[in-house]
Motif scaffolding. Structure first.
Motif, mmCIF file in Angstrom:
data_model
loop_
_atom_site.group_PDB
_atom_site.id
_atom_site.type_symbol
_atom_site.label_atom_id
_atom_site.label_comp_id
_atom_site.label_asym_id
_atom_site.label_seq_id
_atom_site.Cartn_x
_atom_site.Cartn_y
_atom_site.Cartn_z
ATOM 1 N N ALA A 50 -7.130 22.143 4.228
ATOM 2 C CA ALA A 50 -5.917 22.395 3.634
ATOM 3 C C ALA A 50 -6.003 21.832 2.141
ATOM 4 O O ALA A 50 -6.294 20.511 2.197
ATOM 5 C CB ALA A 50 -4.922 21.768 4.368
ATOM 6 N N TYR A 81 -4.498 27.230 0.681
ATOM 7 C CA TYR A 81 -3.523 26.543 -0.057
ATOM 8 C C TYR A 81 -2.143 27.262 0.058
ATOM 9 O O TYR A 81 -2.055 28.375 -0.193
ATOM 10 C CB TYR A 81 -3.976 26.164 -1.683
ATOM 11 N N SER A 86 0.530 24.452 3.879
ATOM 12 C CA SER A 86 -0.795 24.573 3.819
ATOM 13 C C SER A 86 -1.565 24.437 5.241
ATOM 14 O O SER A 86 -2.498 25.135 5.556
ATOM 15 C CB SER A 86 -1.620 23.704 2.704
ATOM 16 N N GLY A 110 -6.217 18.151 6.782
ATOM 17 C CA GLY A 110 -5.452 18.209 5.513
ATOM 18 C C GLY A 110 -5.243 16.569 5.129
ATOM 19 O O GLY A 110 -4.894 15.692 5.972
ATOM 20 N N PRO A 349 -0.591 18.461 1.884
ATOM 21 C CA PRO A 349 -1.554 19.275 2.779
ATOM 22 C C PRO A 349 -1.678 18.845 4.352
ATOM 23 O O PRO A 349 -2.211 19.626 5.185
ATOM 24 C CB PRO A 349 -2.760 19.114 2.332
#
Length: 396
Positions: A50, A81, A86, A110, A349
Motif C-alpha cells: 500500500a 494507492y 489503500s 502498509g 496506507p
C-alpha cells in the motif's frame, strides 16, 4: 460469492511518532505477520504494498520497496494507492491474485512515516480532485469538514458535544488495552471537554492525530491453508471498493449546514452506506450478523455516522447507541475495540490493514483484555480521497 481467502498471519509495528523510515516499520510488521503465519519469506509468491506517497519514490513503489527490504527472492510485486482506502485495495489485489490462481500465498504491507499537522495534497495541485477543491477553494481542511458534519448532526438530529465525547472515552478505554496503540490511557468526558477547540464543536480530543506505524497480513488460498495445517483460519469473505453513484459525490458540502433552518436530513443513500452494503451483499450477511466492527473514526462525530452507515441502527440513531454502551466492549456490537484512530492516529496506507489485523485477532479469540466473547463475524469500513471506499468482511 467469489470465494474466501485465508488470513494466515497478522502483524504490526506499534504506532507513534518514531522518526524513522516507513520501510523500517513495514519490514517489522511484515516479519511479524510471517512469523504469525509460520511462513518463511521465500514461500511468499507475491508482495502487495500500500503506497505511502508522502515518503518519496520508495513510497510510490511500496511493493518493490518492501520486497527489496525483505530480500529479493523472485516474488511478483504490486503497489496500490487509494489514500485511506489503500490498505483495503491492497488486500483486494491480493485476494484477486489468489482466487485467480496467480499466487497461493501473498504478503500485504502498509506503512507510513507521517508529517505533523495537516496532510498537504501529495503530488502538487489537483484542480480536478473534489477533495483538493474542498481544501483550497472552500478552506475546508479535514477538521473543518468534520466540524460541519458534527454541526449538522447537532442541528438536525439533536446530537450534543457530550455524545461526541463519549466516542473518545469509549475508544480510549479500548486503546489502553492495545499494546500497538499510540495513546494508551483512558480519557474522561471532562478531559475531552477541556481540550482546545479545533473546529467547533470538535475539540482536540475529538480528532485523530497523524502517526507513524505499519500493519501486514499473510493471505492464502484455502487449499494452501489446509496444506499448511490451518484447518479453521480466519477468512476474508468480501472486499468492497465501490465509488459514489451519480448524483451523489464525495464533495457533499451542499448537504451540510451549520444553521438548523437550512440543514438537511442526511441522505439514506450515502456513499458510506453503499460501501458497507456492497460488502454485505458479497458476503451474504447483514449487520445483524456482526460480532464487531472497525470503522474510520477520523473524528468522534464521524464514528456516529458510521454506526448508521453500516446498519447498526437507523439514520440519526448513532448517538443513542453510544449513550447506551451498545458499541463499547461488552455491548451489543462493539465498535473500534482496537482503540480506533482515536488511539492510533493516522498512518494512512496501514490503517485499513490494521483494521483487518484487529478482526483477525478478535475472530481467533486472541485479543486479550479487549476480546469480544464468541466473535465470529466482523466488518471494517474506510473512505479515501477522490471517491475511494473500502469495507472488508472477515468470518470464522
Amino acid at each position: 460469492m467469489t470465494g474466501d481467502v485465508a488470513v494466515l498471519g497478522a502483524g504490526m509495528h506499534p504506532w507513534g511518532k518514531w522518526g524513522h523510515s516507513f520501510v523500517q516499520y513495514g519490514t517489522v510488521a511484515a516479519r511479524a505477520a510471517l512469523a504469525d503465519a509460520e511462513i518463511a519469506w521465500p514461500q511468499i509468491r507475491s508482495v502487495i504494498g500500500a503506497n505511502s506517497v508522502r515518503c518519496g519514490y520508495p513510497g510510490y513503489v511500496a511493493g518493490a520497496t518492501f520486497a527489496q527490504a525483505l530480500g529479493w527472492q523472485g516474488a511478483r510485486v504490486t503497489s496500490v494507492y487509494a489514500a485511506c482506502a489503500s490498505g483495503a485495495q491492497a488486500v483486494d489485489a491480493a485476494r484477486t491474485q489468489i482466487l485467480a490462481g496467480m499466487a497461493d500465498v501473498v504478503l500485504v504491507v502498509g506503512a507510513d512515516s507521517a508529517p505533523k499537522g495537516f496532510f498537504a495534497p501529495a503530488g502538487g495541485d489537483r484542480p480536478d480532485d473534489p477533495d483538493w477543491l474542498r481544501f483550497r477553494v472552500l478552506g475546508a481542511t479535514n477538521p473543518a469538514y468534520f466540524g460541519l458534519y458534527a454541526r449538522r448532526r447537532m442541528a438536525v438530529l439533536g446530537d450534543t458535544p457530550e455524545d461526541f465525547a463519549l466516542v473518545k472515552v469509549k475508544n480510549a478505554s479500548a486503546g489502553a488495552l492495545n499494546p500497538n496503540a499510540r495513546y494508551r490511557k483512558p480519557v474522561s468526558a471532562e478531559e475531552v471537554a477541556a481540550s482546545p477547540v479545533v473546529a467547533d464543536p470538535l475539540r482536540l480530543l475529538d480528532i485523530c492525530a497523524t502517526s507513524d506505524g505499519a500493519a501486514a497480513l499473510v493471505l492464502s488460498s484455502m487449499d494452501f491453508a489446509r496444506r499448511h495445517g490451518a484447518a479453521d483460519p480466519v477468512r476474508i469473505r468480501a472486499v468492497s471498493t465501490v465509488t459514489p453513484a451519480y448524483p451523489r459525490t464525495v464533495l457533499d458540502l451542499p448537504d451540510i449546514a451549520t444553521d438548523s433552518a437550512v440543514a438537511v436530513e442526511p441522505s439514506p443513500h450515502s456513499f458510506r452506506a453503499s460501501i458497507a452494503a456492497a460488502a454485505y451483499e458479497e458476503a451474504g450477511i447483514g449487520p445483524e450478523d456482526l460480532s464487531l466492527a472497525e470503522v474510520y473514526d477520523l473524528s468522534t462525530a464521524l464514528e456516529l455516522e458510521w454506526y448508521e452507515d453500516i446498519g447498526l441502527c437507523g439514520a440519526g440513531e448513532g448517538a443513542r447507541l453510544v449513550r447506551e454502551g451498545a458499541t463499547a466492549l461488552g455491548g451489543r456490537v462493539p465498535v473500534n475495540v482496537s482503540g480506533g484512530l482515536a488511539s492510533f492516529g493516522e498512518a494512512v496506507p496501514a490503517q485499513a490493514i490494521a483494521q483487518i489485523c484487529e478482526l483477525t485477532w478478535q475472530l481467533r479469540g486472541t485479543a486479550g483484555q479487549r476480546q469480544v466473547p464468541g466473535a465470529r463475524t466482523g466488518i471494517t469500513a474506510n473512505q479515501g480521497l477522490f471517491g475511494h471506499g473500502s469495507a472488508v468482511v472477515a468470518v470464522r
